[in-house]
Design a protein around this motif. Structure first.
Motif, PDB file in Angstrom:
ATOM      1  N   LEU A  51       0.812  -1.219   0.000  1.00  0.00           N
ATOM      2  CA  LEU A  51       0.000   0.000   0.000  1.00  0.00           C
ATOM      3  C   LEU A  51       0.845   1.268   0.000  1.00  0.00           C
ATOM      4  CD1 LEU A  51      -3.372   0.545   1.728  1.00  0.00           C
ATOM      5  CD2 LEU A  51      -1.718   2.348   1.885  1.00  0.00           C
ATOM      6  N   ARG A  52       1.894   1.337   0.797  1.00  0.00           N
ATOM      7  CA  ARG A  52       2.700   2.553   0.845  1.00  0.00           C
ATOM      8  C   ARG A  52       3.803   2.562  -0.204  1.00  0.00           C
ATOM      9  NH1 ARG A  52       7.296   2.322   5.492  1.00  0.00           N
ATOM     10  NH2 ARG A  52       7.764   0.108   5.443  1.00  0.00           N
ATOM     11  N   THR A  53       4.054   1.416  -0.868  1.00  0.00           N
ATOM     12  CA  THR A  53       5.037   1.352  -1.946  1.00  0.00           C
ATOM     13  C   THR A  53       4.300   1.325  -3.273  1.00  0.00           C
ATOM     14  OG1 THR A  53       6.563   0.146  -0.520  1.00  0.00           O
ATOM     15  CG2 THR A  53       6.987   0.078  -2.876  1.00  0.00           C
ATOM     16  N   LEU A  54       4.779   2.125  -4.216  1.00  0.00           N
ATOM     17  CA  LEU A  54       4.064   2.294  -5.477  1.00  0.00           C
ATOM     18  C   LEU A  54       5.036   2.212  -6.640  1.00  0.00           C
ATOM     19  CD1 LEU A  54       2.985   4.711  -3.262  1.00  0.00           C
ATOM     20  CD2 LEU A  54       1.050   4.531  -4.845  1.00  0.00           C
ATOM     21  N   ALA A  55       4.519   1.765  -7.785  1.00  0.00           N
ATOM     22  CA  ALA A  55       5.302   1.697  -9.008  1.00  0.00           C
ATOM     23  C   ALA A  55       5.157   3.016  -9.760  1.00  0.00           C
ATOM     24  CB  ALA A  55       4.831   0.539  -9.880  1.00  0.00           C
ATOM     25  N   LEU A  56       6.298   3.664 -10.025  1.00  0.00           N
ATOM     26  CA  LEU A  56       6.299   4.944 -10.726  1.00  0.00           C
ATOM     27  C   LEU A  56       6.363   4.723 -12.227  1.00  0.00           C
ATOM     28  CD1 LEU A  56       8.853   6.961  -8.538  1.00  0.00           C
ATOM     29  CD2 LEU A  56       6.367   6.903  -8.361  1.00  0.00           C
ATOM     30  N   PRO A  57       5.975   5.718 -13.009  1.00  0.00           N
ATOM     31  CA  PRO A  57       6.118   5.606 -14.465  1.00  0.00           C
ATOM     32  C   PRO A  57       7.578   5.333 -14.842  1.00  0.00           C
ATOM     33  CG  PRO A  57       4.781   7.510 -13.885  1.00  0.00           C
ATOM     34  CD  PRO A  57       5.344   6.996 -12.608  1.00  0.00           C
ATOM     35  N   GLY A  58       7.784   4.413 -15.762  1.00  0.00           N
ATOM     36  CA  GLY A  58       9.143   4.081 -16.154  1.00  0.00           C
ATOM     37  C   GLY A  58       9.769   2.966 -15.360  1.00  0.00           C
ATOM     38  N   GLY A  59       9.126   2.512 -14.272  1.00  0.00           N
ATOM     39  CA  GLY A  59       9.595   1.309 -13.602  1.00  0.00           C
ATOM     40  C   GLY A  59      10.024   1.396 -12.170  1.00  0.00           C
ATOM     41  N   PRO A  60      10.737   2.453 -11.703  1.00  0.00           N
ATOM     42  CA  PRO A  60      11.187   2.426 -10.300  1.00  0.00           C
ATOM     43  C   PRO A  60      10.025   2.356  -9.326  1.00  0.00           C
ATOM     44  CG  PRO A  60      12.283   4.168 -11.542  1.00  0.00           C
ATOM     45  CD  PRO A  60      11.196   3.638 -12.411  1.00  0.00           C
ATOM     46  N   HIS A  61      10.316   1.840  -8.138  1.00  0.00           N
ATOM     47  CA  HIS A  61       9.339   1.795  -7.057  1.00  0.00           C
ATOM     48  C   HIS A  61       9.733   2.819  -6.001  1.00  0.00           C
ATOM     49  CE1 HIS A  61       8.032  -2.670  -7.916  1.00  0.00           C
ATOM     50  NE2 HIS A  61       7.797  -1.852  -8.921  1.00  0.00           N
ATOM     51  N   VAL A  62       8.730   3.423  -5.377  1.00  0.00           N
ATOM     52  CA  VAL A  62       8.993   4.358  -4.290  1.00  0.00           C
ATOM     53  C   VAL A  62       8.261   3.885  -3.042  1.00  0.00           C
ATOM     54  CG1 VAL A  62       7.108   5.896  -5.041  1.00  0.00           C
ATOM     55  CG2 VAL A  62       8.878   6.759  -3.503  1.00  0.00           C
ATOM     56  N   LYS A  63       9.021   3.758  -1.949  1.00  0.00           N
ATOM     57  CA  LYS A  63       8.424   3.456  -0.647  1.00  0.00           C
ATOM     58  C   LYS A  63       8.229   4.775   0.072  1.00  0.00           C
ATOM     59  CE  LYS A  63      10.805   1.406   2.729  1.00  0.00           C
ATOM     60  NZ  LYS A  63      11.405   0.327   3.571  1.00  0.00           N
ATOM     61  N   THR A  64       6.995   5.059   0.429  1.00  0.00           N
ATOM     62  CA  THR A  64       6.672   6.315   1.099  1.00  0.00           C
ATOM     63  C   THR A  64       6.425   6.068   2.580  1.00  0.00           C
ATOM     64  OG1 THR A  64       4.283   6.092   0.719  1.00  0.00           O
ATOM     65  CG2 THR A  64       5.565   7.173  -1.008  1.00  0.00           C
ATOM     66  N   ALA A  65       6.558   7.103   3.366  1.00  0.00           N
ATOM     67  CA  ALA A  65       6.176   7.020   4.777  1.00  0.00           C
ATOM     68  C   ALA A  65       4.651   7.026   4.865  1.00  0.00           C
ATOM     69  CB  ALA A  65       6.757   8.187   5.553  1.00  0.00           C
ATOM     70  N   LEU A  66       4.121   6.159   5.696  1.00  0.00           N
ATOM     71  CA  LEU A  66       2.671   6.100   5.877  1.00  0.00           C
ATOM     72  C   LEU A  66       2.415   5.791   7.342  1.00  0.00           C
ATOM     73  CD1 LEU A  66       0.024   6.259   4.174  1.00  0.00           C
ATOM     74  CD2 LEU A  66       0.051   3.774   4.150  1.00  0.00           C
ATOM     75  N   SER A  67       2.163   6.808   8.129  1.00  0.00           N
ATOM     76  CA  SER A  67       2.089   6.665   9.589  1.00  0.00           C
ATOM     77  C   SER A  67       0.725   6.158  10.029  1.00  0.00           C
ATOM     78  CB  SER A  67       2.416   8.002  10.263  1.00  0.00           C
ATOM     79  OG  SER A  67       3.662   8.477   9.824  1.00  0.00           O
ATOM     80  N   ALA A  68       0.351   5.018   9.476  1.00  0.00           N
ATOM     81  CA  ALA A  68      -0.892   4.348   9.850  1.00  0.00           C
ATOM     82  C   ALA A  68      -0.548   2.930  10.253  1.00  0.00           C
ATOM     83  CB  ALA A  68      -1.872   4.345   8.683  1.00  0.00           C
ATOM     84  N   ARG A  69      -1.329   2.339  11.123  1.00  0.00           N
ATOM     85  CA  ARG A  69      -1.070   0.970  11.559  1.00  0.00           C
ATOM     86  C   ARG A  69      -1.757   0.007  10.596  1.00  0.00           C
ATOM     87  NH1 ARG A  69       1.082  -1.063  15.755  1.00  0.00           N
ATOM     88  NH2 ARG A  69       0.942   0.845  16.983  1.00  0.00           N
ATOM     89  N   LEU A  70      -0.958  -0.691   9.807  1.00  0.00           N
ATOM     90  CA  LEU A  70      -1.450  -1.700   8.891  1.00  0.00           C
ATOM     91  C   LEU A  70      -0.951  -3.048   9.407  1.00  0.00           C
ATOM     92  CD1 LEU A  70      -0.582   0.131   5.562  1.00  0.00           C
ATOM     93  CD2 LEU A  70      -2.705   0.244   6.867  1.00  0.00           C
ATOM     94  N   THR A  71      -1.812  -4.021   9.558  1.00  0.00           N
ATOM     95  CA  THR A  71      -1.549  -5.277  10.269  1.00  0.00           C
ATOM     96  C   THR A  71      -0.981  -4.955  11.646  1.00  0.00           C
ATOM     97  OG1 THR A  71       0.608  -5.634   9.172  1.00  0.00           O
ATOM     98  CG2 THR A  71      -1.328  -6.634   8.176  1.00  0.00           C
ATOM     99  N   SER A  72       0.370  -4.991  11.821  1.00  0.00           N
ATOM    100  CA  SER A  72       0.937  -4.783  13.150  1.00  0.00           C
ATOM    101  C   SER A  72       1.659  -3.457  13.311  1.00  0.00           C
ATOM    102  CB  SER A  72       1.934  -5.912  13.479  1.00  0.00           C
ATOM    103  OG  SER A  72       1.254  -7.114  13.727  1.00  0.00           O
ATOM    104  N   SER A  73       2.220  -2.923  12.227  1.00  0.00           N
ATOM    105  CA  SER A  73       3.209  -1.859  12.355  1.00  0.00           C
ATOM    106  C   SER A  73       2.725  -0.535  11.795  1.00  0.00           C
ATOM    107  CB  SER A  73       4.501  -2.261  11.632  1.00  0.00           C
ATOM    108  OG  SER A  73       4.998  -3.481  12.134  1.00  0.00           O
ATOM    109  N   VAL A  74       3.256   0.538  12.374  1.00  0.00           N
ATOM    110  CA  VAL A  74       3.078   1.867  11.809  1.00  0.00           C
ATOM    111  C   VAL A  74       4.112   2.034  10.711  1.00  0.00           C
ATOM    112  CG1 VAL A  74       3.183   4.347  12.258  1.00  0.00           C
ATOM    113  CG2 VAL A  74       2.157   2.805  13.942  1.00  0.00           C
TER     114      VAL A  74
END
Length: 501
Positions: free
Chosen positions: A240-263
């Motif tokens: 959810l917080r990691t996304l595929a950018l145009p052209g191929g690279p992936h970006v992991k963003t900060a997402l200060s929400a608790r998903l499953t166990s972790s913020v």
């Protein structure tokens, strides 16, 4: 049975306002969502070291748990490696429960109310995820991110498999990968002198003397409370917080929400170590005869805050030759794999060979189904592996030195020589996570492992894998122990055992 918890009704009400066309489908899939989460919860109750479970009695008709207050909880035999939703109800004394949140509420254990609310959200969000699915297609996707978006149910063993507290229904539909949206990432300008940068930050994300840090729109609205006028269209991946950018690279963003166990923020230390870890992993993977690729970290930046940071990585698809597919292990079921016991054994042999060789050298991967990907031939045969996200690996300086490998300049929790910690990291993620999830049952996992370990060098790590209980994170115990830092562990019956269930 008991009435539905509040989370289910709240989602239904929001859905009626934003997507009324999904209302009937949502109601229809709710029982299945409850069973899926209840199955995960029953696994935890049956196998985790919960202090208020004082005994477990296995009988012909199932499993009975003796509770500290004298009550008894009864359900079916608990296969710790099953992924099917086989638990439709359990009985607390004489009362039957088909709703995991209601069960947790009536168990009335310490910290149970908060966890019950999370589990209620998990059921409701899982039903929402299932309700929004298009007709199933057997065609293999053309883009890597499409594989990731076929993972609908989330974590195969965590009761919080789809818990997204803080996300409205509209936000889940807009950002959840299983809903197949296109997400507009914001770009927050930060003066270079206020940033910590590791690796090379791309020129396209600079504005003079400022870095343009990609920000998830949920984070911008709820945490940073900033307005982002520029944006990048991206496809969300299964985290959810990691996304595929145009052209191929992936970006992991900060997402200060608790998903499953972790913020899901990004620590400043992980940014600082990212370039060193990436270079080290590339050098180590080169020792594995082409069986493993590790996605390179292209650049990482933080405005000295875990709430405003981003990591740019290679796409795993970089390592696919023409006609090949790179598929996250968690998405294998969406491909129709494993299609046979032989395929599963071949894949297990590949995964164990790579994981155990790296462990012997001194690196324990967190090789769960999200981090570990498999390169498939055009006919679906497993060829080699791709690993991504080095933030939670464990590295042993003593083992590296034993093999004459230069020790990287790293500090913090990634560095340890503790044998139990190293084995827990790999065995708990790879065997009890990725391989068990792909197998779908203890019987299938046992058969695959027994075939896969033939021919492996009998190192102390291999002996421990075959003979000792299998360590796995005690995910429910951790959610019920908010004052206890770090991971807590359960010991599952070894899948090589004659009758572990």
């Amino acid at each position: 049975m008991h009435p539905a918890p509040a989370a289910e009704a709240e989602v239904a009400a929001e859905l009626a306002a934003v997507r009324p066309d999904l209302g009937a489908r949502y109601a229809a899939v709710l029982p299945g969502a409850r069973a899926a989460v209840l199955t995960r919860l029953w696994r935890a109750l049956a196998h985790e070291p919960l202090p208020w479970v004082t005994g477990r009695e296995r009988g012909r008709d199932g499993l009975t748990l003796r509770l500290a207050d004298g009550r008894r909880l009864h359900g079916p035999h608990a296969d710790p490696y099953a992924t099917s939703a086989y638990v439709t109800a359990v009985r607390l004394d004489e009362v039957a429960y088909d709703c995991p949140a209601r069960l947790l509420g009536d168990l009335a254990v310490p910290h149970g109310a908060g966890f019950a609310a999370e589990v209620g959200h998990s059921v409701a969000s899982l039903a929402l995820s299932r309700a929004g699915q298009p007709p199933h297609s057997n065609a293999w996707p053309a883009h890597g991110w499409e594989w990731e978006q076929r993972v609908v149910d989330g974590h195969p063993y965590h009761p919080n498999c789809r818990s997204r507290p803080g996300f409205s229904v509209a936000e889940q539909l807009a950002y959840g990968p299983e809903h197949r949206p296109v997400v507009e990432l914001g770009l927050v300008p930060v003066p270079v002198e206020e940033c910590l940068v590791s690796g090379t930050w791309p020129e396209g994300m600079r504005d003079g003397g400022r870095l343009l840090v990609p920000v998830h729109p949920w984070q911008a609205a709820h945490v940073l409370k900033v307005s982002c006028t520029e944006g990048i269209s991206a496809h969300p991946l299964m985290s959810l917080r990691t996304l595929a950018l145009p052209g191929g690279p992936h970006v992991k963003t900060a997402l200060s929400a608790r998903l499953t166990s972790s913020v899901r923020d990004i620590s400043v230390q992980s940014i600082a170590l990212s370039a060193t870890l990436s270079a080290f992993a590339q050098a180590l993977a080169a020792r594995l005869d082409g069986l493993l690729h590790v996605t390179r970290t292209l650049g990482a930046a933080t405005a000295n805050s875990p709430d405003l940071a981003a990591v740019l990585r290679e796409s795993p698809q970089t390592y696919a030759a023409p006609g090949e597919h790179v598929v996250p292990v968690a998405a294998l079921a969406a491909t129709g794999l494993p299609g046979s016991p032989e395929w599963l054994a071949d894949f297990a042999r590949l995964a164990l060979t790579v994981g155990l060789r790296l462990l012997e050298l001194g690196v324990a991967l967190e090789a769960h189904g999200q981090n570990l990907l498999v390169v498939l031939s055009a006919t679906g045969a497993p060829l080699r592996l791709v690993y991504r996200d080095l933030a939670d690996v464990r590295i042993s300086p003593a083992r590296l030195a034993r093999h004459g490998i230069p020790v990287p300049e790293l500090t913090g929790r990634v560095v340890t020589d503790d044998v139990s910690t190293l084995r827990r990291k790999l065995f708990g993620s790879l065997v009890a996570g990725a391989l068990a999830g792909a197998a779908g049952s203890g019987e299938a996992l046992r058969a695959a492992l027994e075939t896969a370990v033939r021919g492996l060098t009998r190192t102390p790590d291999v002996v421990a894998l075959c003979e000792e209980p299998l360590p796995v994170k005690a995910l429910t115990l951790m959610r019920l122990s908010p004052g206890v830092p770090g991971d807590q562990w359960a010991q599952l019956p070894n899948p090589f055992g004659a009758d572990p269930f």
